[in-house]
Motif scaffolding. Sequence first.
Motif, short mmCIF file in Angstrom:
data_model
loop_
_atom_site.label_atom_id
_atom_site.label_comp_id
_atom_site.label_asym_id
_atom_site.label_seq_id
_atom_site.Cartn_x
_atom_site.Cartn_y
_atom_site.Cartn_z
N ALA A 153 -32.72 44.27 38.88
CA ALA A 153 -31.47 43.96 38.30
C ALA A 153 -30.90 44.54 37.21
O ALA A 153 -29.93 44.73 37.12
N LEU A 154 -31.84 45.02 36.38
CA LEU A 154 -31.30 45.56 35.02
C LEU A 154 -30.59 46.79 35.57
O LEU A 154 -29.60 47.39 35.08
N LYS A 155 -31.38 47.69 36.47
CA LYS A 155 -30.84 48.87 36.95
C LYS A 155 -29.27 48.58 37.81
O LYS A 155 -28.71 49.56 37.77
N GLU A 156 -29.12 47.44 38.31
CA GLU A 156 -27.92 47.12 38.88
C GLU A 156 -26.79 46.50 37.91
O GLU A 156 -25.53 46.40 38.30
N GLY A 157 -27.29 46.61 36.74
CA GLY A 157 -26.14 46.09 35.51
C GLY A 157 -26.49 45.04 34.62
O GLY A 157 -25.71 44.72 33.99
N ALA A 158 -27.33 44.19 35.25
CA ALA A 158 -27.68 42.95 34.17
C ALA A 158 -28.27 43.49 32.90
O ALA A 158 -28.51 44.92 32.84
N THR A 159 -28.05 42.69 31.90
CA THR A 159 -28.32 42.91 30.33
C THR A 159 -29.56 42.92 30.18
O THR A 159 -30.41 43.45 29.43
N ASP A 160 -30.31 41.55 30.50
CA ASP A 160 -31.49 41.23 30.37
C ASP A 160 -32.17 40.23 31.12
O ASP A 160 -31.36 39.94 32.20
N PHE A 161 -33.49 39.86 31.19
CA PHE A 161 -33.92 38.63 31.91
C PHE A 161 -34.84 37.69 31.27
O PHE A 161 -35.35 38.32 30.32
N VAL A 162 -34.72 36.36 31.55
CA VAL A 162 -35.40 35.55 30.71
C VAL A 162 -36.40 34.78 32.02
O VAL A 162 -35.97 34.62 33.11
N LEU A 163 -37.75 34.59 31.39
CA LEU A 163 -38.81 33.71 32.56
C LEU A 163 -38.47 32.27 32.35
O LEU A 163 -38.49 31.75 31.28
N LYS A 164 -38.49 31.78 33.61
CA LYS A 164 -38.70 30.31 33.81
C LYS A 164 -40.24 29.94 33.89
O LYS A 164 -40.98 30.47 34.59
N PRO A 165 -40.82 28.97 32.95
CA PRO A 165 -40.18 28.30 31.92
C PRO A 165 -40.20 29.19 30.50
O PRO A 165 -40.98 29.94 30.13
N TRP A 166 -38.94 29.10 29.82
CA TRP A 166 -38.61 29.95 28.84
C TRP A 166 -39.08 29.19 27.44
O TRP A 166 -39.23 28.07 27.27
N GLN A 167 -39.33 30.14 26.47
CA GLN A 167 -39.64 29.66 25.13
C GLN A 167 -38.42 29.84 24.49
O GLN A 167 -37.67 30.61 24.46
N ASN A 168 -37.92 28.45 23.84
CA ASN A 168 -36.69 28.34 23.05
C ASN A 168 -36.20 29.39 22.22
O ASN A 168 -35.19 29.81 22.25
N GLU A 169 -37.26 29.88 21.25
CA GLU A 169 -36.62 30.81 20.41
C GLU A 169 -36.54 32.09 21.16
O GLU A 169 -35.70 32.87 20.72
N LYS A 170 -37.32 32.58 21.94
CA LYS A 170 -37.08 33.75 22.89
C LYS A 170 -35.78 33.65 23.52
O LYS A 170 -35.10 34.76 23.32
N LEU A 171 -35.47 32.55 24.25
CA LEU A 171 -34.18 32.48 24.86
C LEU A 171 -33.05 32.74 23.83
O LEU A 171 -31.96 33.52 24.19
N LEU A 172 -32.96 31.96 22.84
CA LEU A 172 -32.21 32.15 21.67
C LEU A 172 -31.78 33.63 21.26
O LEU A 172 -30.84 33.97 20.98
N ALA A 173 -32.82 34.13 21.10
CA ALA A 173 -32.82 35.45 20.53
C ALA A 173 -32.51 36.44 21.56
O ALA A 173 -31.66 37.52 21.23
N THR A 174 -32.68 36.32 22.89
CA THR A 174 -32.25 37.05 24.01
C THR A 174 -30.76 36.94 24.07
O THR A 174 -29.98 37.87 24.23
N ILE A 175 -30.25 35.51 23.94
CA ILE A 175 -28.81 35.46 24.10
C ILE A 175 -28.15 35.98 22.95
O ILE A 175 -26.97 36.47 22.91
N SER A 176 -28.72 35.86 21.67
CA SER A 176 -28.05 36.48 20.56
C SER A 176 -28.00 37.82 20.53
O SER A 176 -26.90 38.44 19.98
N THR A 177 -28.70 38.53 21.02
CA THR A 177 -28.84 40.16 21.24
C THR A 177 -27.61 40.68 22.24
O THR A 177 -26.81 41.50 22.10
N ALA A 178 -27.60 39.77 23.42
CA ALA A 178 -26.78 39.86 24.31
C ALA A 178 -25.31 39.83 23.71
O ALA A 178 -24.10 40.42 24.16
N ILE A 179 -25.04 38.65 22.91
CA ILE A 179 -23.74 38.31 22.34
C ILE A 179 -23.47 39.58 21.37
O ILE A 179 -22.26 40.14 21.51
#
Length: 459
Positions: A101-127
Motif C-alpha cells: 500500500a505504501l508503494k501505491e501511495g499510502a503514507t504509513d501503516f499502523v498495526l492492530k492492536p496499536w500502542q497509543n503512543e506509537k499511533l499518536l506519533a505516526t499521526i503527528s508525523t503524517a500531519i
Amino acid sequence: MAEKELGKILIIDDDEDVLLAAKFLLKKHAHDVTIEKNPKKIPFLLNNHQFDVILLDMNYSKDTTSGKEGFFWLKEILERDPKAVVIMITAFGDVEMAVKALKEGATDFVLKPWQNEKLLATISTAIKLRQSYDEVNQLKETNRSLEETINQPFKDIIGESAAIKRIFNIINKVAETDANVLILGENGTGKELVARAIHQRSHRKDNAFISVDMGAITETLFESELFGHKKGAFTDAKEDRAGRFEVAHGGTLFLDEIGNLNLPLQSKLLTALQQRQVTRIGSNKPKSIDIRLVCATNMPVYDMVKDNSFRQDLLYRINTVEIPLPSLRERTEDIPLLADHFLKVYGKKYRKPEKSISGATMKKLQKYPWPGNIRELQHAIERAIIMSEGDVLSPEDFFFLSHKEDSLEQQSDNFNLDEVEKNTILRAINKHSGNISKAAKELGLTRASLYRRLEKHGL
C-alpha cells in the motif's frame, strides 16, 4: 503532546470497537475526529470535508483478508486528492500488504492492536507531512505568480511635489495596519506602485504581493482565477490550481480596476471578503484566507453606487482608507525628476549615449496636459530616446505631443488645405502614439512621403 495539534482526522473501519477506541484516544489531541463504518461513504465525506489525515482499514467484508477493498478505497481517495495523507490500519499478518500500500501511495501503516503512543506519533508525523505538501504547493503557486511581477521596471514612486508628499504621508500611516485600501486615480498615475509601496512597508512584506487586473478577467474565468479550481472541474482543468486569494495568503492581494466588475461578480467577491474564505471550483471545501486587500480604480465609484452599478456594501468593505492619486498635470514640478529617471532607464535599455533634455523641451513637457499621465510621459521619453539623433532632446523630438481636442477643433473650423493636412497628420501620429509606420499606413502614405510632409509642416 500539545493540545489539539493533530488537526482533522477521518477513521474508516468496519469494527465499531476499533472506531470508538480510536476516537476516544484521538479526540484529546485532534481538532475533530470523524469515524465511519461504511467505506462507501468516503466520496461523500471527501467532497464535503477537508481532512488532514485519513486512517483506512485494509479489509471490510467478513472472512476477507486480501486487502483488495483497502487498495480500492486508497486509490479512490488519492484520485480525489493526490496529496491526501492516508495511514493504513492493518492486522499483524497484513504487513506485506501494508508495505504494498505504501508503494501505491499510502503514507504509513499502523498495526492492530496499536500502542497509543506509537499511533499518536505516526499521526503527528503524517500531519507534518501534509503541512509540508500544502506549503510546497503554495510556494509553487506563489513563485508562479511572482515570476510575472518580480522584474517590475519602476518600483519606486518618484516626486517631490506637495501633492506626492501627501501620498507618502498616507502610505506611511496606513502601511503598518491591515486596513483595506482603495486607490483612486486616472490611468497611468501609478496606482500599482502605491499598492506595492504599502505592501513593502507592511508586516507582510516578506510574503507575496499578488496583482490581479480585474478588467482583464472574463466573467467565465473569474472564479477560477480568484478562487482556484480542482482537477476535472471543467474541460481545461488538468490539475488542481490555487486561486489568487490562496496564493496571496499571508501577503497582499491587489485588485486593480475593480470598478470594471459587473454586479454578479461584485457579489461573489463580497462574499469571499466577508467570510474570509474561498472555495475552489469543483470542491465543497472552503479554505480560510488571510490577506491584506488593496483595490484600485479609475472609475467614479461613488457615482456608480448612485447608479446602482457598484454595490455600496462592497465599496464600504474595500475603502477603509482611500488614497486619491493626483494626475501628472497636478504635479508638473515632478516632471523633470520623472523625465530624468526615464532617460536613464531607456538610455541603458537601448544602449544609447547619455542624453539630456533642453530647457525649451522641458517647458513643453510641463505645459502638455498628459492625459495618459506618468505612463504617457514614460512612453514619450522612450520614443524620443529611440528616434533622436542628438545628445540633447529638443522639442522636435516630442512632435507627437498634441492636444486632440485642439486638432479636432482646427480640423472642423479651418478649411485651409495645408492646415487640414497638417492636423490630419498630427491626428494620425497621435492615434498611433508616434509610430510613424502605422501613421503612414493610416494616411495611405509611404514612410518617406510622411517624413517629407512632416518636414514641410515643421513637425
